[in-house]
Structure formats: C-alpha cells, structure tokens
Design an enzyme around this catalytic site. Structure first.
Site, mmCIF file in Angstrom:
data_model
loop_
_atom_site.group_PDB
_atom_site.id
_atom_site.type_symbol
_atom_site.label_atom_id
_atom_site.label_comp_id
_atom_site.label_asym_id
_atom_site.label_seq_id
_atom_site.Cartn_x
_atom_site.Cartn_y
_atom_site.Cartn_z
ATOM 1 N N TYR A 144 -42.748 -30.955 38.180
ATOM 2 C CA TYR A 144 -44.031 -31.215 38.827
ATOM 3 C C TYR A 144 -44.958 -32.064 37.963
ATOM 4 O O TYR A 144 -45.913 -32.641 38.453
ATOM 5 C CB TYR A 144 -44.737 -29.895 39.174
ATOM 6 C CG TYR A 144 -44.053 -29.088 40.262
ATOM 7 C CD1 TYR A 144 -42.897 -29.542 40.877
ATOM 8 C CD2 TYR A 144 -44.569 -27.864 40.666
ATOM 9 C CE1 TYR A 144 -42.261 -28.804 41.855
ATOM 10 C CE2 TYR A 144 -43.941 -27.116 41.659
ATOM 11 C CZ TYR A 144 -42.785 -27.585 42.246
ATOM 12 O OH TYR A 144 -42.166 -26.856 43.215
ATOM 13 N N LYS A 194 -30.077 -23.933 36.200
ATOM 14 C CA LYS A 194 -28.989 -24.688 36.847
ATOM 15 C C LYS A 194 -28.261 -25.391 35.713
ATOM 16 O O LYS A 194 -28.167 -26.617 35.649
ATOM 17 C CB LYS A 194 -29.606 -25.654 37.870
ATOM 18 C CG LYS A 194 -28.632 -26.307 38.813
ATOM 19 C CD LYS A 194 -28.029 -25.363 39.824
ATOM 20 C CE LYS A 194 -27.024 -26.107 40.680
ATOM 21 N NZ LYS A 194 -26.128 -25.220 41.437
ATOM 22 N N ASP A 226 -29.093 -21.205 42.740
ATOM 23 C CA ASP A 226 -28.577 -21.075 44.110
ATOM 24 C C ASP A 226 -28.013 -19.673 44.333
ATOM 25 O O ASP A 226 -28.230 -19.053 45.384
ATOM 26 C CB ASP A 226 -27.534 -22.161 44.422
ATOM 27 C CG ASP A 226 -26.563 -22.408 43.268
ATOM 28 O OD1 ASP A 226 -26.821 -21.938 42.140
ATOM 29 O OD2 ASP A 226 -25.539 -23.075 43.493
ATOM 30 N N ASP A 250 -41.215 -21.620 41.732
ATOM 31 C CA ASP A 250 -42.043 -21.802 42.921
ATOM 32 C C ASP A 250 -41.286 -21.291 44.142
ATOM 33 O O ASP A 250 -41.795 -20.510 44.953
ATOM 34 C CB ASP A 250 -42.357 -23.311 43.050
ATOM 35 C CG ASP A 250 -43.420 -23.608 44.081
ATOM 36 O OD1 ASP A 250 -43.973 -22.659 44.668
ATOM 37 O OD2 ASP A 250 -43.706 -24.800 44.306
ATOM 38 N N ASP A 254 -41.597 -17.413 46.092
ATOM 39 C CA ASP A 254 -41.968 -17.328 47.507
ATOM 40 C C ASP A 254 -40.925 -16.530 48.288
ATOM 41 O O ASP A 254 -41.262 -15.736 49.169
ATOM 42 C CB ASP A 254 -42.095 -18.728 48.123
ATOM 43 C CG ASP A 254 -43.530 -19.205 48.129
ATOM 44 O OD1 ASP A 254 -44.336 -18.668 47.334
ATOM 45 O OD2 ASP A 254 -43.852 -20.127 48.915
#
Ligand code: NAD
Length: 364
Positions: A144, A194, A226, A250, A254
């Site tokens: 980000y 990852k 994942d 993020d 959620d």
C-alpha cells in the site's frame, strides 16, 4: 489517582451515537477504578470537512498530539463520496493519522461469542461454542505504501505498478507486537505469508523465525495466505493470534470479522511505538464504518465502540482491571439476552443503542 488525556473523535453517522455510549460506560469505569479520563472532543471526517474545510483539521491533530490516546468513532458517508479521493473522510483523516502517529500495528480481535454463534455465516457446527482470535496486521508498509506506485504507458497501453517492500526492522517491530500479544493469550502465533512466491514473504518468515527465539513460550506456525483464507472458515477455533503484512492482513482481518458475526461487535486498535511499561500510543476504533443506512435511528450496536474503549484502557493506559471489567460486562449483558438489531435472534430482548450502552454501564 491516575489521570489520562483522551482525544475523542466521534466523526460521522453512527460514530456520534456509539461514542455517547462509550462515554457512559467510561464514566462508570472511572468511578469504580479511581481513574480520571480528561476527554476532549474534536471534529474529524465529514463533519470536519463541512465546518473546517478538511477531514483532519490542525486543531484535531494538535489535540491528538497532546493526548495519551485517540478514541475514534467512524467517518464518511454519501455526502462526501463525490470529493476527490484524497479529500474524502477516510483517506483524508485516517491515513494521515496513521502516518503522523506511526501507527504500524493494527490489532483486531475476532471474537464469536457462543451466545451469538448464530450470527456467524459459517456452518453452525464449525463455530459451535464460538471462537476467540486476534489478527495483528502490519499497517504502514508493504504494497500500500511501496514506491514506485504509478500508471504509465508502454507501447500505447496503460501499465500500472505497485511495489511491495519491507525492511527487516519493520517486520521485527510488528513481530514483537504479535509475540507479546500471543504471550497474553493462548500462546499460539500463526504467521501468514506467501513465501513460496514473494521475496518480502521470505524475509518475513526468516525474521519471524529469528524473533521467535526471544519468545520460546509461544508456538509459532506459518501458513500461506491462500490456505489461511480457507482454514479460517474451515476451522476458526484453531486460531489464536494471526500475524500478517499489510494487504494480506487487510483481507484476512475482514474475513475474520465476517465469520465472527456482526461488525457491530468488533473493536480495533492501531498502535504506534511502545512506550515505557509495554504501553502504546494508539488509535482505538470500531471495526465498522459510519453505517449511513442506520445512522440517526438509534439502533446501532455500541459494543464495538465500547470494546474499543476497553482496548484503549488496556494497551494505551495500562488499566487492565478496568478493561477486563468492560469486557466482562459486555458478556454479562449478552448473556442476559439483550440484543441490538444486528445480533438479535428469536426469544431475545431487542435493545436500542442507548439501552445497550446503559445495560453495559450498569453491568460494569
Ligand atoms: P459500514 O461498516 O459503515 O456498514 C456496513 C454494514 O454494517 C451496514 O449494513 C451497517 O448498517 C452495518 N453496521 C456497521 N456498524 C454497525 C453497528 N455498530 N451496528 C449495527 N450495524 C452496523 O461500511 P460501509 O457501508 O461500507 O461504509 C459506510 C461509510 O463508512 C463509508 O463512507 C465508508 O467510507 C465509511 N467507513 C469508515 C470507516 C472508518 O471510519 N474507519 C471504516 C469503514 C467504512
């Protein structure tokens, strides 16, 4: 008697409604635990755009700088959605606040109370008995914020680039937050990455393994993001503390919030560098937004805001007994069958925002 300065930024929509209930609970807590919270309110978000011309006025920044913690409501709403993105309430207020105060650690508890397991979209047998996890998300690095971040043109075609970048020191400081959080819980830390594809993740995992040596009482595991997204819905009860870099955190936080049930129950803390005694300067806010669809109706669930105040007492002020008392009061009120609309089910007593706040204050 300990005295603390709190910057209170209720913001827009349900922000003001739920903040009033946090004040009601904090008033009782102050008397009971002999602490004084000098709360000063300031404008932020849409209301600040209307009155002061920008989402984060200088006076609000100055108040936050002079305070021990920021108790934040929520910002935004349809009225301000047509403004240029950087001037909108969330981008114009929350992102600068994170930057100014170096709030690099986002803590989001994902608690599914057994009494509210019906509100989870996950199959009943998988959440029976509820669950209690904590997501620690790195908040100021990664994809980000990395540079370059731009859209250019190559051979007449637009090409966009974002950059994921992490310094080892950024990984170390968030790792310490996560390990310490795990020490105060069930002592299990699952680090998400990852590492089979991303260089940043390789460094992330290597650094976690190194830092683990300082926390031998915590069991560290690693999971690809994942797989973590799958395991969260398949076996949410297995998780204790989850640690992730900015973008993965993020998304995962959620997902965790969604499977826990209502967003109206979920507090969060964004913490900066640690101070003496293991305390942090931080911004404490509900997981949800300003909920324009229910704002002004007096039906919003104030529990996320009230539990955010409890996180403030614990992480910024070191008032653990007061924080515990609020958390216990919330459970007692849920046990009593009182419910706002978002968590209501057959046979329960429906409560307004203020009735829920008053019941929790009384239970404290
Ligand atoms: P939202 O979280 O405001 O609402 C999503 C849904 O959850 C709505 O149906 C809402 O009624 C419900 N909800 C949220 N909090 C609740 C509560 N306490 N009690 C009961 N129900 C609750 O998300 P959104 O609709 O995507 O965004 C609305 C506005 O809020 C937008 O302007 C957005 O930019 C802003 N927003 C602000 C923040 C923040 O201040 N940190 C976070 C998210 C969204």
């Amino acid at each position: 008697m300990s005295t603390y300065k709190i910057a209170v930024l209720p913001g827009d929509g349900i922000g003001t409604e739920v903040m009033a209930e946090a004040h009601r609970v904090l008033a009782v807590v102050q008397k009971k635990f002999g602490i004084t919270l000098e709360c000063t309110e300031a404008r932020v978000g849409g209301i600040a755009i209307d009155v002061d011309g920008k989402a984060l006025p200088q006076a609000t920044i100055d108040l936050c700088k002079a305070s021990d913690a920021i108790l934040f409501g929520s910002v935004g709403g349809p009225k301000w959605e047509t403004l240029p993105p950087n001037e909108q309430p969330e981008r114009g207020a929350l992102l600068p606040l994170r930057k100014i105060f170096g709030l690099f650690a986002n803590l989001r508890p994902g608690i599914c109370y057994p009494q509210l397991a019906h509100a989870s979209p996950v199959r009943a047998d998988l959440v029976a008995g509820g669950f209690d996890m904590l997501c620690v998300r790195e908040l100021t690095g990664g994809l980000y914020f990395g540079q370059p971040k731009k859209t250019t043109e190559e051979n007449g075609e637009p090409v966009a680039v974002d950059t994921m970048v992490y310094k080892k020191s950024e990984i170390e400081r968030i790792a310490h937050v996560a390990f310490r959080a795990a020490q105060g819980r069930r002592k299990k830390l699952c680090s998400i990455d990852k590492a089979n594809v991303l260089e940043c993740s390789v460094l992330w995992r290597k650094t976690l393994i190194e830092i683990h040596a300082q926390y031998p009482d915590v069991a560290l595991s690693h999971m690809y993001v994942d797989n973590a997204a799958m395991q969260l819905v398949r076996q949410p009860r297995e998780f204790d503390v989850i640690l992730a870099e900015n973008m993965m955190g993020d998304i995962i936080s959620d997902e965790m919030g969604a499977i826990a049930g209502s967003i109206g129950m979920l507090p969060s803390a964004s913490l900066g560098s640690s101070k003496e005694g293991g305390l942090y300067f931080g911004l404490f806010e509900p997981g949800g937004g300003s909920a324009p669809d229910i704002a002004g109706k007096g039906i919003a669930n104030p529990i996320a805001q009230i539990l955010s105040a409890a996180m403030m007492l614990r992480f910024a002020l070191g008032e653990k007994d007061a924080a515990n008392a609020i958390e216990r009061a919330v459970i007692a009120v849920i046990d009593s069958g009182l419910r706002t609309g978002d968590i209501w089910s057959e046979g329960c007593q429906r409560a307004s925002t203020s009735e829920m706040g008053a019941a929790i204050a009384a239970a404290v």
